[in-house]
Write a protein that holds these residues in place. Structure first.
Motif, PDB file in Angstrom:
ATOM      1  N   ALA A 214     -62.466  22.734 -15.873  1.00 14.80           N
ATOM      2  CA  ALA A 214     -62.727  21.488 -16.608  1.00 14.80           C
ATOM      3  C   ALA A 214     -61.490  20.603 -16.561  1.00 14.80           C
ATOM      4  CB  ALA A 214     -63.118  21.812 -18.053  1.00 14.80           C
ATOM      5  N   THR A 215     -61.069  20.254 -15.349  1.00 15.91           N
ATOM      6  CA  THR A 215     -59.872  19.451 -15.125  1.00 15.91           C
ATOM      7  C   THR A 215     -60.173  18.420 -14.047  1.00 15.91           C
ATOM      8  OG1 THR A 215     -58.555  21.433 -15.569  1.00 15.91           O
ATOM      9  CG2 THR A 215     -57.401  19.541 -14.643  1.00 15.91           C
ATOM     10  N   GLU A 216     -59.653  17.211 -14.213  1.00 11.83           N
ATOM     11  CA  GLU A 216     -59.923  16.146 -13.256  1.00 11.83           C
ATOM     12  C   GLU A 216     -59.201  16.393 -11.935  1.00 11.83           C
ATOM     13  OE1 GLU A 216     -58.848  12.474 -15.031  1.00 11.83           O
ATOM     14  OE2 GLU A 216     -60.393  12.551 -16.589  1.00 11.83           O
TER      15      GLU A 216
ATOM     16  N   LYS B 251     -55.499  19.779 -24.938  1.00 10.23           N
ATOM     17  CA  LYS B 251     -55.616  18.333 -25.087  1.00 10.23           C
ATOM     18  C   LYS B 251     -55.855  17.967 -26.551  1.00 10.23           C
ATOM     19  CE  LYS B 251     -57.444  17.677 -20.441  1.00 10.23           C
ATOM     20  NZ  LYS B 251     -58.565  17.154 -19.631  1.00 10.23           N
TER      21      LYS B 251
ATOM     22  N   GLU C 147     -64.662  18.667 -22.757  1.00  9.45           N
ATOM     23  CA  GLU C 147     -63.344  19.280 -22.590  1.00  9.45           C
ATOM     24  C   GLU C 147     -63.013  20.204 -23.754  1.00  9.45           C
ATOM     25  OE1 GLU C 147     -63.971  16.090 -22.499  1.00  9.45           O
ATOM     26  OE2 GLU C 147     -63.638  15.481 -20.413  1.00  9.45           O
TER      27      GLU C 147
ATOM     28  N   SER D   9     -65.049  23.406 -23.440  1.00  9.06           N
ATOM     29  CA  SER D   9     -64.483  24.282 -22.412  1.00  9.06           C
ATOM     30  C   SER D   9     -63.254  25.017 -22.942  1.00  9.06           C
ATOM     31  CB  SER D   9     -64.108  23.466 -21.170  1.00  9.06           C
ATOM     32  OG  SER D   9     -65.264  22.899 -20.581  1.00  9.06           O
ATOM     33  N   THR D  10     -62.444  24.312 -23.733  1.00 12.53           N
ATOM     34  CA  THR D  10     -61.254  24.932 -24.314  1.00 12.53           C
ATOM     35  C   THR D  10     -61.635  26.054 -25.275  1.00 12.53           C
ATOM     36  OG1 THR D  10     -60.005  22.867 -24.125  1.00 12.53           O
ATOM     37  CG2 THR D  10     -59.174  24.518 -25.679  1.00 12.53           C
TER      38      THR D  10
ATOM     39  N   ASP E 265     -70.356  20.102 -19.109  1.00 11.12           N
ATOM     40  CA  ASP E 265     -70.472  18.643 -19.020  1.00 11.12           C
ATOM     41  C   ASP E 265     -71.701  18.088 -19.746  1.00 11.12           C
ATOM     42  OD1 ASP E 265     -68.302  19.045 -17.473  1.00 11.12           O
ATOM     43  OD2 ASP E 265     -69.106  18.199 -15.630  1.00 11.12           O
TER      44      ASP E 265
END
Length: 217
Positions: free
Chosen positions: A26-28, A112, A168, A171-172, A187
């Motif tokens: 889950a990272t750009e 984040k 995000e 996911s964390t 997502d």
């Protein structure tokens, strides 16, 4: 120097500048990510083994792209029952390149801001049991029993609460609950949860039929 590191539930032997395909992160694309669950580091004749992880060790990588793996055909058949089911699956993957291996002194990556907010709320809510009835979060495509349990433990025990969370942050929560849940793509979970909270089950079914590896087609 090489290292054995756990990434998204799987263990990899990696070296600097090596490209690795892992379960979807889950990272750009283009961003950097650090993995601190390093199980072993080898440098010539010197080998350091963790128990289970090496304290202070870290593997740094850069996300190159997100993609899907080759199609795998899953065929199930029951003798004398007339039961035959054929499904195709393409695993969601992420290609990363290893930028460096740190043997000691590395700081753990901080989550984040959005993830911190959810984590703070979860810690406040953890000591108290939910007074209302929790929703069956397993109705969200991709949320199995373990993932649903992780969300409930984090204070997200209803469809309405999941609908308000960011992918995000979800996911964390899963990654911190278990490394085996880190590869799950969240997502569409808020969108699915919103439809479930509003009782739009037909629309939810249509959305889930369009999903491929947790991603809307």
């Amino acid at each position: 120097m090489y290292a054995i590191v756990e990434i998204a539930g799987h263990q990899f032997k990696v070296e600097k500048d090596q490209r690795v395909f892992v379960n979807r992160l889950a990272t750009e694309e283009g961003s950097t990510v650090d993995f601190d669950n390093v199980l072993l580091i080898g440098d010539g004749s010197n080998i350091t083994v963790g128990a289970p992880a090496i304290d202070g060790a870290q593997v740094g990588a850069k996300v190159l792209r997100h993609l899907k793996g080759d199609k795998v055909i899953v065929f199930k058949k029951k003798r004398r029952k007339g039961y035959r089911v054929k499904n195709g699956h393409r695993q969601s993957l992420t290609e990363i390149v290893i930028e460096g291996i740190t043997a000691s002194g590395a700081k753990k990556a901080t989550p984040k801001k959005e993830a911190k907010k959810v984590e703070t709320k979860a810690k406040k809510a953890a000591p108290k049991k939910a007074t209302g009835k929790a929703d069956d979060l397993k109705k969200i495509e991709g949320a199995g029993p373990k993932a649903a349990e992780a969300l409930v433990n984090a204070g997200l025990d209803t469809f309405a609460k999941v609908a308000e969370a960011k992918p995000e942050a979800l996911s964390t929560i899963l990654s911190e609950a278990s490394s085996r849940l880190a590869h799950i793509v969240t997502d569409t979970w808020p969108k699915q949860a919103k439809l479930a909270a509003e009782g739009k089950w037909d629309e939810l079914k249509e959305l889930q039929d369009r999903l491929d590896g947790g991603i809307e087609k």
